[in-house]
Each structure stands twice: as structure tokens, then as C-alpha cells.
Design a protein around this motif. Structure first.
Motif, PDB file in Angstrom:
ATOM      1  N   TRP A 344       1.019   7.833  -9.950  1.00 13.48           N
ATOM      2  CA  TRP A 344       1.567   6.331  -8.736  1.00 13.48           C
ATOM      3  C   TRP A 344       0.108   6.087  -8.190  1.00 13.48           C
ATOM      4  CZ3 TRP A 344       5.275   2.877  -8.575  1.00 13.48           C
ATOM      5  CH2 TRP A 344       6.562   3.859  -9.476  1.00 13.48           C
ATOM      6  N   ASP A 345      -1.191   7.229  -8.043  1.00 11.18           N
ATOM      7  CA  ASP A 345      -1.868   6.753  -6.913  1.00 11.18           C
ATOM      8  C   ASP A 345      -3.147   5.218  -7.607  1.00 11.18           C
ATOM      9  OD1 ASP A 345      -0.871   8.105  -5.778  1.00 11.18           O
ATOM     10  OD2 ASP A 345      -2.024   9.796  -6.487  1.00 11.18           O
ATOM     11  N   ASP A 346      -3.440   6.346  -8.794  1.00 12.35           N
ATOM     12  CA  ASP A 346      -4.295   4.851 -10.066  1.00 12.35           C
ATOM     13  C   ASP A 346      -3.992   3.769  -9.811  1.00 12.35           C
ATOM     14  OD1 ASP A 346      -6.194   7.262  -9.771  1.00 12.35           O
ATOM     15  OD2 ASP A 346      -5.807   7.787 -11.659  1.00 12.35           O
ATOM     16  N   VAL A 347      -2.251   3.242  -9.712  1.00 15.65           N
ATOM     17  CA  VAL A 347      -1.606   2.093  -9.867  1.00 15.65           C
ATOM     18  C   VAL A 347      -1.529   1.454  -9.298  1.00 15.65           C
ATOM     19  CG1 VAL A 347       0.341   0.618 -11.734  1.00 15.65           C
ATOM     20  CG2 VAL A 347      -0.569   3.089 -12.409  1.00 15.65           C
ATOM     21  N   VAL A 348      -0.947   2.061  -7.877  1.00 16.40           N
ATOM     22  CA  VAL A 348      -0.207   1.324  -6.542  1.00 16.40           C
ATOM     23  C   VAL A 348      -1.196   2.042  -6.204  1.00 16.40           C
ATOM     24  CG1 VAL A 348       1.283  -0.363  -8.019  1.00 16.40           C
ATOM     25  CG2 VAL A 348       1.880   2.563  -6.758  1.00 16.40           C
ATOM     26  N   PRO A 349      -2.454   1.750  -5.830  1.00 12.48           N
ATOM     27  CA  PRO A 349      -3.352   2.449  -4.387  1.00 12.48           C
ATOM     28  C   PRO A 349      -2.865   2.417  -3.210  1.00 12.48           C
ATOM     29  CG  PRO A 349      -4.840   0.949  -5.532  1.00 12.48           C
ATOM     30  CD  PRO A 349      -3.721   0.962  -6.520  1.00 12.48           C
ATOM     31  N   VAL A 350      -2.918   2.760  -2.123  1.00 16.66           N
ATOM     32  CA  VAL A 350      -2.816   3.049  -1.364  1.00 16.66           C
ATOM     33  C   VAL A 350      -3.744   1.868  -0.342  1.00 16.66           C
ATOM     34  CG1 VAL A 350      -2.315   3.760   1.618  1.00 16.66           C
ATOM     35  CG2 VAL A 350      -0.856   4.967  -0.266  1.00 16.66           C
ATOM     36  N   GLY A 351      -3.343   1.386   0.348  1.00 16.30           N
ATOM     37  CA  GLY A 351      -4.515   0.279   0.817  1.00 16.30           C
ATOM     38  C   GLY A 351      -4.441  -0.884   0.297  1.00 16.30           C
ATOM     39  N   GLU A 352      -3.770  -1.396  -0.645  1.00 11.89           N
ATOM     40  CA  GLU A 352      -3.870  -2.766  -1.113  1.00 11.89           C
ATOM     41  C   GLU A 352      -2.471  -3.633  -0.339  1.00 11.89           C
ATOM     42  OE1 GLU A 352      -3.582  -4.151  -5.982  1.00 11.89           O
ATOM     43  OE2 GLU A 352      -2.146  -3.334  -5.097  1.00 11.89           O
TER      44      GLU A 352
END
Length: 820
Positions: A344-352
Motif C-alpha cells: 500500500w505504501d507506494d500506491v497511497v503514501p502517507v502525507g498525500e
């Protein structure tokens, strides 16, 4: 909730025939590890299994598991070729299956069996289906329930499934142990990735089975919140319909069973909400609270939890106004999941940050303030949601999953929302989950709002304090200055510590450090008032003792609520002298350039500002070029329960260490003192290297009160600048000196005018007279005879000013030195 980790004892080398070689120590429960292949035959039999079931490894390998594991309902008696396994949990055998007609989820149970040479043994067992191309089909772990109950004191019919995580280890000499260790998250799908990775590391480190459990978190064995699975509920409805058609009552045991299950489901949800409430809100830090909220629901309630907050909440700008719309920016502040790391981290990264269109369920949730339930995300909905993610296809991550979107509200305003997703093979969210999610979000919203308000107030206080702290240039006349301010950590991030440096007539500099007692906005406001008063009185060129006297009177007029300490020093680089007065502050440290020796200056302590009616004394200290003066507040040296003399000794010692620069010296001092029990109070630190000004860089003249002397003033300035190699500045300097001396001669009463040139980092020119009225910058008209002098000075000088002195006033200007 306290979570304990208990480790299973390493099995002995000899194969015993009893349930255990002796009573298990507290928290140490030997485990039996058995692997069953697709044909229902035992392919691995650990030493723990030999002790618990009484059969040796040689006797067990290759035999039917149903013959060797007399665990009630663990394995079917007539196992088909592909291994259809049923599980018995004490509540009914009709558990729904989907994996080749076999067990598709972890199950557990208990049974009593007779072991040769021993009494009947009460056994707890756990069965985990193994998915993959290999022949291994089922992992069975078992333990002596008697030894376990001695430690856990569990009720009949319940085991801590959510918190008891039995595992295997390399010590069980199973050839496929490496592969199973790598696949532990698949074997234990109810665990988060981080938790399972930690357990694997612990297993490999210890080399023998590990059991994790919590003594105060017990749940029934039934999967999915204790509610019967759909197949069982459907069968019960069919039996009830047939009984009603035939006019027969439904057996009482089925009625009781259904009522008990519903009761257990409600109770578990309440216990879950209570547990979550205890796990969130442990801190008023907004970012930490966000992480706590996300981790509280994964994996027990959902498999994926994404938290979004409004832009104003993240920025700490106060309470957001109005209903969100399609332009509202939402920041993804946390993402917790049980999938493999990085998926998930690469597709919906935290901070966006992103807005959400009106057709999405997220927009519906944040505008209505109500939960939105999507039983299964269809391909069409998955495509609509994924369309707003540029160059990223999130459809494989969301399509086919059950989704629940819950709002995070406070005072009827939506602060954010959480997106909860379950794996396709997990039971869909239902109306009961919607209610649970809404209650969960309400509690989380309250906690987040508390953290938001604290963060906002802290931001306001820090902004106020930062605005009051001065921005001191690193170089002033005859000295270099470095400063540090560190907010407090535990007692309050906002305090009343301050420092300052004020330019004085005669190329002197006033150095100030003060500390208002207490913390919070009131202390910061009091600090601002005192700092402004010190700057004003320093501009009047008051002696240090008189300045502190006036500051004490001012504090008395402001009120008797606060006290403050203050250290005020005036550095004269021409006379190489410090003039210092102290009002209850810790003494400064001076480091001598000649021998590197450091010492605390012995000053009259004085009483704090605000006590009233006490005298202040000032002392003069001779200094040499290169000496360093260190002034700080007590937060740097004071530790609760320790004599302050220890901190002062450490400060004196650390100040003497050589450093490449002033900034490095300040950092070294803070590093030396900060580990001493942890810094709790705020800290203000000011270090000045007293470079001095050489006599050859100072030129002074006395000008008599005769207008003819103005021409002589121009001549001596021109000559001196040529001697210093600053002939390029002569023209402008002559003109400005002419204007200032003319005004001084015209307004002076009796004392001759004094003219001084000082060469340092810039060229300083000062003109003194005995008139106390400060000149004003005027707008002169074409026919006016006066008012143009200061306008000329203001235009040509880099900086200029005027200040009162004891004998009159000083008007000065500075010019930038040309590059060599």
C-alpha cells in the motif's frame, strides 16, 4: 491494556510418554507441533508431540493423523484425498469452509484424551490451514490445557485466541521450518504484518516455540465476533421454518445457542470498544494519536485502515469552519494494514493531500457525517475511486473488498474520516459493524479533537514566544554572538526564558539573559513585557544596577503574580571591560583566551525582579580579546533532586572545551548537560566572544562650539579615513559628519562636541553633545533652510540612530566597509 509475552520452554532431547516432564513454570508451556499433508498423513511430529500424545516420531510419521490425534473434531475420520478438515470449537461443527472444501481459517478447540502411561490429559489445540503448492496442508499445535490454565485461569470454553499466538521454531527439526517462518503472516492471517514479523524474529532468536498471550483479553474461539457463520445461520433458519410448518417447536438447545451467540457478539463488541478506548488518547501529540487510532482497529476489526484529516486540522490552524465540499483538501495521515509490507505504501503514501469528488462514498460520509457501508466494492466502483489517483492503479487493492467509511467528528464538525477495508475472504461489514464503527469513530474523533486543540494552543503559544525572541546578528561591535533557545519537554513547551543583545553608544553592547518563573502563555507574555522594558531602558544607556532597579519597579506595577531573574551586562570593547549586575540569576561563565581556563564570575546575587525594595549592585570585570562570556538560564543546569552546583560545574567544564565555531561550542555545551536526567525546563543560552577593538582602530576629537570647527571636523575625518585605507568612503563620510557636527554645535549648551570614528566590521561614526532632545527626521520643502541634514544621513548611511546618554545624546551612523 498491558500485553505480556511469555515464551515456551525448549523441549528436552528425550522423548517422554507423558503430557509434560514436570509442572510447567509460570508462562512456560511446551507445545506439540504436527504437520499434516494433503493425504491426511503426518509429515512432521515434534518432540513436544511425542511427550503430549505418547507416540514417538518414528511411530507417527506416515500414519493417519486421525489415528494419532484424538482431538475432538480436529480431523475428519474419513479424510478425502485433498484433506477436508473440520474444526470443533465447542459451539457446533458446521463452520463454513471455502478452501477446497476444507478448513479456510484458523480454528481452535479442546479435548480430553488418554495417553499410555499417564492420566487423562486436557488438550488445547490450534489448527492453521497451509496454502500453497506444497504437500503440507494443515499445521496443528497443541498444549497441555492443565498447565496453561494454571497460568491464565481461563473460563471453561474460552481461550485467548486473539492474544495467544502459538508458533513453531527451527528447534523442532522440521525441514520446512525456514519456509514456514517466512510464511507466518499467511499462517496467522489475523495478525498485522508488524506483529507477525516481530514474532518471527523472536522465534528465530530463541530457537524454540513461543507463545504470546494477554491474561486480560479473552475471546471465544468462534470466528468473526462470535456470530454464527452464514451456513450455520441458514441451516438454523431452515430448521425453524420446517418446525413452524409442521407445528413443532424448535429445540430449546438451538434457541439457547442462538441467544448465547448473539449475546457473546454484543459483549465482544463492547469489550472491543472499551479496549480501543484504553489504547487511544494516551498522548496529546496529534501525530501519535492518529497512529494509535489506526492501529487500534487492525487487524481485529478490519484489515486496512486509512485515516484522512482536513487540511486545517493537520496545519494546526484551529477548528475548521463550514461543511466540506469537493475543494476541501484531505491529508492521508496514517495507513495500517495486514498485507505484505510496501504493497500500500507506494500506491497511497502517507502525507498525500487530495480532494474527493462528489460521487465517491468518502464525500458522502464527510458531508452527511454518517458512516457509509459498501458490502463489496464492485469493479465499477473500484474504477470510479481509482480514477482520482493519477498514474496509480489502486483497483487491485480495493476491488472485491468490503468497505466501511466512518466520520471522525467533534462538536458536529467533521475533522476527517477513516476508510476501513476487509479482505475478500473475510466476512463483509454488516449493520452491526456499521454501529460499531460509528461508535469507534465517535470516540476517536473526541480524542483527535483533544489532541488538535492542544496542538493548536501549543502552536499559538510557540508562535507568541518565537515572535518575542530577538533575531540577534552574529557580529556586533567588538564581539561575536551565538544563541540557543530550547523549549521545555515535560513541564511545558512554553516558558519565560529570553536573551537579547542591544547596541549602545560608544560601540558598546548590552547582553541580557532572563527567566520568568513558571510556564505557559502568561509567563511568555510577562517575558515579552520585561524584554521590551529592558530594550527601552538600555537605549537610555542606564547603568546595569539602575536598569535592574527600574525593571523591578515596573514588575511591581505590573502585578505581584510573577517573579523573574535577570543578568544584565554591558561590554565596552574599547575599554576591554564588562559592567555586570545580577537579579537572582545564575552567574555567568567566562573562559579566558590566554590559558583556556573557565570560571564562574563572582557577582552579588541580588533578589529576583518583582520582589521589590531590594538593592542591586554592579561590578566591573576586566576582559582580554578572545575571552568568551557564557550566560544561560537555570533550565540548562538544574535537575530535580540534584544540587545545582553539579550542573554549574559541568557547565564551567564544558564551556572550556575548544570548538571550531561559536555555534559548535553552544551545541557541545547543550549535549554535555542535556543527558543529565533529561531536560524538562526551557533553556536560553547566549555566548559572546569578546574580540575587543584595538586602540589604532579608534579616533576621537573634541570640537569647540564654533561653526568654523565644522570644516576642521571634515578635514580630520578625511585624513583619518585615508590613513586607514578607506579613502573611498571619505566623500560620503565628510558630508554626513558635517551635517551631524553642525547640528551638535548649534544645539549644544556648554560642553564641547565629541566626534569618534571606530573601524570594525563597519565604519562607525558618533557625535556627542550635551543636549538631551533627540533629533527628528523631517520632510524639508524646497524653500526650507533646515531639516535636510538627517535626510542626507538617512539616505547615505547603512544604518543610523540617536540615543540619550547621561550627559546628553549621541547621534551615530554606520557605513559598510569596501571589500579588500
Amino acid at each position: 491494556m498491558d500485553r505480556g509475552t511469555e515464551r515456551g520452554a525448549p523441549p528436552s532431547r528425550g522423548a517422554g510418554n507423558g503430557a509434560a516432564d514436570g509442572p510447567a513454570a509460570a508462562g512456560r508451556v511446551p507445545l506439540a507441533v504436527v504437520v499434516v499433508d494433503r493425504d491426511g498423513m503426518v509429515s512432521h511430529w515434534s518432540r513436544g508431540a511425542s511427550r503430549l500424545f505418547g507416540a514417538t516420531k518414528e511411530e507417527a510419521i506416515g500414519r493417519s493423523a486421525a489415528d494419532l490425534l484424538p482431538v475432538s473434531g480436529a480431523l475428519a475420520e474419513d479424510t478425502p484425498p485433498y484433506g477436508v478438515y473440520a474444526a470443533y470449537d465447542g459451539l457446533g461443527p458446521d463452520l463454513e469452509s471455502s478452501l477446497d472444501g476444507g478448513l479456510s481459517y484458523p480454528a481452535a478447540g479442546r479435548a480430553r484424551l488418554t495417553v499410555p502411561g499417564a492420566d487423562r490429559v486436557d488438550v488445547l489445540w490450534w489448527a492453521y490451514p497451509l496454502v500453497g503448492p506444497g504437500r503440507e496442508r494443515l499445521l496443528v499445535l497443541a498444549a497441555d490445557a492443565g498447565a496453561l490454565h494454571q497460568d491464565l485461569d481461563l473460563d471453561e470454553g474460552t481461550v485467548a485466541v486473539e492474544r495467544i499466538a502459538p508458533a513453531f521454531a527451527l528447534h523442532t527439526d522440521f525441514p520446512g521450518a525456514d519456509e514456514l517462518a517466512r510464511r507466518l503472516p499467511e499462517i496467522l492471517p489475523s495478525m498485522s504484518v508488524g506483529e507477525s514479523a516481530r514474532i518471527v524474529a523472536q522465534i528465530l532468536e530463541l530457537g524454540y516455540p513461543v507463545m504470546e498471550f494477554s491474561q486480560n483479553d479473552r475471546v471465544p474461539v468462534t470466528p468473526d465476533w462470535g456470530v454464527p457463520r452464514r451456513a450455520e445461520r441458514k441451516a438454523r433458519r431452515e430448521r425453524a421454518a420446517r418446525a413452524a410448518a409442521e407445528g413443532l417447536p424448535l429445540p430449546q438447545e438451538e434457541l439457547d445457542e442462538g441467544e448465547d451467540l448473539e449475546y457473546v457478539a454484543v459483549r465482544e463488541r463492547l469489550e472491543f470498544l472499551n479496549e480501543v478506548s484504553g489504547r487511544i488518547g494516551t498522548s496529546l501529540d496529534l501525530s501519535r494519536t492518529i497512529v494509535e487510532v489506526s492501529r487500534a482497529v487492525v487487524p481485529r476489526f478490519t484489515d486496512v485502515a486509512g485515516t484522512y484529516l482536513r487540511e486545517q486540522v493537520v496545519a494546526g490552524e484551529g477548528f475548521p469552519d463550514g461543511v466540506p465540499d469537493t475543494t476541501t483538501m484531505w491529508h492521508r495521515v496514517a495507513l495500517e494494514h495486514t498485507d505484505e509490507p510496501g504493497r500500500w505504501d507506494d500506491v497511497v503514501p502517507v502525507g498525500e493531500a487530495m480532494p474527493f469528488p462528489a460521487h465517491t462514498p468518502f464525500f458522502q460520509c464527510m458531508t452527511t457525517g454518517e458512516p457509509v457501508l459498501v458490502p463489496r466494492i464492485s469493479e465499477q466502483m473500484g474504477h470510479a475511486i481509482a480514477s482520482q489517483f493519477e498514474k496509480r492503479d489502486i483497483r487491485p487493492l480495493i476491488t472485491g473488498r468490503s468497505m466501511l467509511v466512518v466520520p471522525l467528528k467533534a462538536r458536529n464538525v467533521v475533522l476527517g474520516f477513516m476508510i476501513l477495508l476487509r479482505h475478500p475472504e473475510r466476512v463483509e461489514f454488516n449493520d452491526m459493524d456499521r454501529v460499531t464503527g460509528a461508535e469507534l469513530a465517535a470516540r476517536a474523533g473526541l480524542v483527535l479533537d483533544n489532541a488538535r486543540m492542544y496542538t493548536f494552543q501549543e502552536s499559538v503559544a510557540e508562535t507568541l514566544q518565537d515572535s518575542m525572541l530577538p533575531h540577534i546578528p552574529p557580529r556586533m561591535a567588538g564581539c561575536d554572538i551565538a544563541t540557543r533557545y530550547l523549549p521545555g519537554t515535560l513541564l511545558g513547551r512554553v516558558g519565560g526564558d529570553w536573551f537579547d543583545a542591544v547596541k549602545l553608544p560608544g560601540a558598546r553592547t548590552a547582553l541580557v539573559v532572563g527567566d520568568v518563573m513558571g510556564h505557559g502563555l502568561n509567563s511568555a507574555a510577562m517575558m515579552g513585557q520585561l524584554r521590551t522594558a529592558v530594550q527601552t531602558m538600555a537605549a537610555l544607556d542606564l547603568p546595569p544596577a539602575q536598569l535592574l532597579r527600574n525593571l523591578d519597579d515596573l514588575a511591581q506595577r505590573l502585578g505581584d503574580t510573577y517573579l523573574a531573574t535577570c543578568l544584565y551586562a554591558v561590554y565596552d570593547p574599547i575599554a576591554s571591560e564588562l559592567h555586570i549586575a545580577n537579579a537572582g540569576h545564575i552567574p555567568p561563565v567566562i573562559v579566558r583566551a590566554g590559558d583556556g581556563r573557565s570560571e564562574l564570575l563572582d557577582l552579588p546575587t541580588g533578589a529576583p525582579i518583582g520582589v521589590g525594595g531590594v538593592p542591586f549592585e554592579a561590578v566591573r570585570v576586566r576582559v582580554a580579546p578572545g575571552d568568551r562570556l557564557l550566560m544561560c538560564t537555570d533550565g540548562l543546569v538544574e535537575v530535580r533532586g540534584e544540587d545545582i552546583g553539579v550542573g554549574l560545574a559541568t557547565l564551567t567544564e564544558s564551556a572550556a572545551h575548544p570548538a571550531a565555531s561559536m555555534d559548535d561550542a553552544c551545541d557541545a555545551i547543550i549535549r554535555a548537560l542535556n543527558p543529565r536526567g533529561g531536560r524538562k525546563d526551557d533553556v536560553a543560552l547566549l555566548m559572546a566572544r569578546l574580540n575587543g577593538i584595538e586602540p589604532d582602530d579608534v579616533a576621537e576629537w573634541r570640537i569647540s562650539l564654533d561653526p568654523v570647527e565644522v570644516g576642521r571636523a571634515r578635514a580630520v575625518v578625511r585624513e583619518q579615513l585615508h590613513d586607514w585605507g578607506l579613502g573611498r568612503l571619505a566623500g560620503g563620510a565628510e558630508l554626513m559628519v558635517s551635517e551631524l557636527v553642525t547640528n551638535a554645535v548649534r544645539h549644544s549648551h556648554s560642553r564641547p562636541v565629541e566626534l569618534r570614528l571606530v573601524r570594525g566590521d563597519s565604519l562607525l561614526c558618533e557625535v556627542d553633545d550635551d543636549d538631551h532632545d533627540l533629533p527628528n527626521l523631517l520632510s524639508a520643502g524646497p524653500t526650507d533652510e533646515h531639516g535636510r541634514g538627517l535626510r542626507v544621513v538617512s539616505t547615505l548611511a547603512r544604518e543610523w540612530g540617536a540615543s540619550r546618554t547621561k550627559a546628553g545624546k549621541t547621534v551615530w551612523f554606520e557605513l559598510t566597509l569596501p571589500r579588500r
